[in-house]
Enzyme design. Structure first.
Site, PDB file in Angstrom:
ATOM      1  N   GLU A   7      30.261  46.256  49.253  1.00  0.00           N
ATOM      2  CA  GLU A   7      30.960  47.536  49.360  1.00  0.00           C
ATOM      3  C   GLU A   7      30.033  48.721  49.105  1.00  0.00           C
ATOM      4  O   GLU A   7      30.218  49.789  49.669  1.00  0.00           O
ATOM      5  CB  GLU A   7      32.120  47.556  48.352  1.00  0.00           C
ATOM      6  CG  GLU A   7      33.170  48.580  48.652  1.00  0.00           C
ATOM      7  CD  GLU A   7      34.481  48.303  47.914  1.00  0.00           C
ATOM      8  OE1 GLU A   7      34.972  49.235  47.271  1.00  0.00           O
ATOM      9  OE2 GLU A   7      34.998  47.168  47.979  1.00  0.00           O
TER      10      GLU A   7
ATOM     11  N   TYR B 215      35.784  42.443  36.594  1.00  0.00           N
ATOM     12  CA  TYR B 215      36.390  43.243  37.660  1.00  0.00           C
ATOM     13  C   TYR B 215      37.495  44.159  37.128  1.00  0.00           C
ATOM     14  O   TYR B 215      38.399  43.708  36.418  1.00  0.00           O
ATOM     15  CB  TYR B 215      36.947  42.310  38.733  1.00  0.00           C
ATOM     16  CG  TYR B 215      37.476  43.028  39.959  1.00  0.00           C
ATOM     17  CD1 TYR B 215      36.607  43.634  40.847  1.00  0.00           C
ATOM     18  CD2 TYR B 215      38.837  43.114  40.200  1.00  0.00           C
ATOM     19  CE1 TYR B 215      37.085  44.307  41.968  1.00  0.00           C
ATOM     20  CE2 TYR B 215      39.330  43.771  41.317  1.00  0.00           C
ATOM     21  CZ  TYR B 215      38.442  44.369  42.192  1.00  0.00           C
ATOM     22  OH  TYR B 215      38.914  45.037  43.285  1.00  0.00           O
TER      23      TYR B 215
END
Length: 685
Positions: free
Chosen positions: A8, A301
């Site tokens: 990303e 995360y």
């Protein structure tokens, strides 16, 4: 043969490339050991603006609504086109046999990768890296168990539905209400119901009338006992008078051993709430700090709604607790109750947020202040969650005096347990402790009888802490028991929603003592006043979030979800009527340019043109009118004023598209009540 890995962000791509041995740096990617590793810069391509479907949609007009694209289009921003073209070129390379989606392991990451994959027309096999930590070991393990990309088709379908639904509601509802009320009114599928919660709370506070109450209190020397609350002061005074000079009789003494279980680990929303309450951070700041910690391999995360670890992680918990103790500057716990934080059945896409083992070896003091404080919060929560219960002995006493009942409670801490790690530690000295030796039937001298005056308090203004909680539980009681997604928005999107409410001018942050309250502005209140139920209902939005989860699981077809959104918008445009007296709700501070030829209302200037202030009237003179732009003339304020006053205006130097020459003419405005037309008159006509 090579595998193409797409992350990303560049920083994540570099971490992955380092583990894979792709150390040969190229322009826009890294290469080596059979891998090409590149990145997306977030969303490289996004849903196109309405004007991409029809140039006429560049104007905001009621007649064009609802805008419901049959075939969706995407646009690549000019500053991201180079990277998009590079990814397309890499996907087309003959030596690339597979493409690995290494974008963040969530709905948004799936959308970022798939959009690029689909727009480039790539047909090569797709694999999915799904990890919850950026530590080297987690990356290696993730690449050893890559999943087929098709396993996440449901996740992508829900991401697509979410983005399309937000586009449809945002474009159509924003244009509808902006055109009808003649000012830009941003409407959002999640934003508007969140604003409604804040406005409703302010209405409750404004309508609140405090009710006084009076409580007689006995001072029994070593402790106080309270009687029943009285609505009238005279009644409380009568109780106090009856007790004067009388001893108190101990009627009951009850002692109970009580305990409080440790809290669960953090999910994103709970962390954002604690960070707001304890540190004053906004939800967006907390998410940004946490994302930075994740990319630095210090936290797991961030965008998770789970508060547990999976069962197979139980063996790693003592090492994580040791790292947490180092981060917090406390001794490593003697006992770590790992089993109570591990429950695979309560973990969805990602487990709870915890520090990584590597964070225990990091120089925490060198981190930026925000990241450091968030890391310490996460570490502290892990120590609390794996600690023993907080235990105390509660003593409850009832007394009789002057024919009236009184009661008192005391608490003695027997084991601070997990609360030893809290910022505000359990302090035995601060607890109310009743004297030893109290027994039933004994009498106690009453040294004083007083009346404590109080009054009921209004609901509190929302802070980001309490609003996040309200968003999380909105509509929950009306949802199915097994609904996996309840409330407004998701952990990943709520922070952005709050920021948008502030940036669009609907909500203000106002500091009061230690808290920062979220207060609706006048225009925010006005917007909720005119919005119909379907656009401000937290229950409806919660139902949409639930349906998106069902789309992800394959239980609801994407077309069914989208049909529901489209039908709602058709109904909204077809049936909505302007609220009477809306000039009061949306007062104008703009200079009047002229009188409306349709209703006689004031016409004022805005960014896109000159509009009647009467919300029920749709008269408009658009600055980008083709009639004027074709003649290379601007519809200025003075031109508009002449048209409104005289119905005509003389223009010099008009450009002729046929001859390329210029000419002078008079423009005459003719308004039918539905449309505004212009014609040219030459000479003295």
């Amino acid at each position: 043969m090579s595998r193409l890995v797409i992350a990303e962000k560049p920083s994540v791509a570099q971490s992955i490339a380092s583990v894979l041995g792709a150390g040969n740096r190229k322009d826009g990617y890294l290469e080596g050991s059979g891998y090409l590793v590149s990145w997306c810069f977030g969303h490289l391509a996004e849903l196109s603006d309405a004007s991409a479907y029809n140039p006429d949609y560049a104007k905001w007009r009621y007649e064009d609504l609802p805008i419901l694209p049959e075939k969706w289009q995407y646009s690549v921003a000019s500053d991201k086109k180079k990277q998009f073209d590079l990814l397309k070129k890499l996907m087309e390379r003959s030596d690339v046999t597979e493409v690995v989606n290494a974008c963040d392991a969530g709905r948004e990451g799936e959308s970022i990768f798939r959009t690029v994959y689909n727009l480039t027309g790539c047909k090569k096999p797709m694999l999915r890296l799904w990890i919850s930590s950026m530590e080297d070991a987690a990356i290696r393990e993730g690449f050893s168990v890559l999943k087929p990309g098709g396993d996440y088709d449901g996740l992508y379908a829900s991401a697509l539905c979410r983005s399309k639904a937000d586009w449809l509601v945002g474009i159509n509802a924003t244009r509808l209400f902006s055109v009808l009320y003649h000012r830009t009114l941003n409407i959002g599928r999640v934003m508007s119901p969140t604003l409604a919660l804040i406005v409703q709370r302010e209405a409750e506070i404004s309508a609140f009338k405090p009710v006084p109450f009076y409580t007689p209190v006995l001072d029994c020397g070593g402790f106080s006992a309270a009687g029943e609350k009285c609505a009238e002061k005279a009644a409380a005074r009568a109780v106090a008078d009856a007790c004067k000079g009388q001893p108190a009789l101990v009627q009951t003494v009850e002692q109970k051993e009580k305990s409080e279980k440790p809290p669960a680990l953090y999910d994103l929303t709970t962390l954002q709430r604690d960070a707001n309450r304890e540190l004053g951070y906004t939800a967006q700041q907390t998410l940004d700090y946490l994302q930075a910690l994740y990319e630095k391999k210090l936290c797991t995360y961030p965008r998770t709604d789970s508060r547990y670890l999976t069962a197979d992680m139980e063996g790693t918990v003592p090492a994580l607790a040791a790292a947490a103790a180092k981060i917090c500057g406390v001794s490593v716990p003697d006992t770590v109750l790992a089993a109570q934080v591990c429950n695979s059945a309560k973990v969805t896409d990602h487990h709870a947020i915890v520090p990584t083992e590597g964070a225990g070896r990091a120089d925490v003091a060198a981190l930026p202040a925000g990241e450091r404080e968030i890391l310490r919060l996460v570490a502290r929560e892990l120590l609390c969650a794996t600690g023993s219960p907080y235990r105390y002995q509660e003593t409850a006493v009832t007394l009789s005096c002057g024919g009236n009942q009184f009661s008192a409670k005391g608490k003695a801490i027997t084991d601070p347990g997990w609360k030893a790690y809290q910022k505000e530690k359990a302090d035995p000295a601060k607890e109310s402790v009743l004297p030893d030796g109290l027994t039933e039937g004994m009498t106690l001298p009453v040294t004083a009888v007083t009346i404590k005056e109080g009054k009921t308090t209004a609901p509190k203004h929302y802070t980001e802490d309490t609003l996040l909680s309200a968003m999380e539980t909105a509509g929950a009681k009306d949802m199915p028991e097994d609904a996996e997604r309840k409330g407004i928005g998701t952990p990943a999107t709520r922070a952005g929603i709050l920021e948008k409410l502030v940036s669009t001018g609907f909500v203000e942050r106002k500091k009061q003592k230690k808290a920062t309250n979220l207060i609706p502005t006048q225009i925010g209140v006005s917007l909720i006043t005119v919005l119909p139920e379907q656009l401000q209902s937290p229950l409806l939005t919660a139902e949409w979030e639930h349906q998106l989860k069902e789309v992800e699981r394959g239980e609801v077809k994407p077309s069914a979800f989208m049909d529901g959104i489209c039908n709602m918008l058709r109904d909204l445009v077809g049936t909505y009527k302007v609220i009477d007296g809306s000039q009061v709700l949306f007062p104008s501070d703009r200079e009047t340019v002229g009188k409306c030829p349709r209703c006689g209302g004031a016409v004022t200037e805005r960014k896109q043109g000159f509009f009647c202030e009467n919300a029920g009237c749709r008269f408009a003179l658009w600055k980008n009118s083709k009639f004027f732009t074709a003649k290379k003339k601007n519809l200025t304020k003075s031109v508009a004023a002449s048209l409104l006053k005289d119905g005509r205006v003389k223009l010099t130097g008009c450009y002729s598209e046929k001859t390329g020459k210029t000419y002078d003419a008079t423009v005459v405005m003719e308004d039918t009540g539905e449309k505004t037309n212009f014609k040219l008159v030459f000479g003295n006509g």
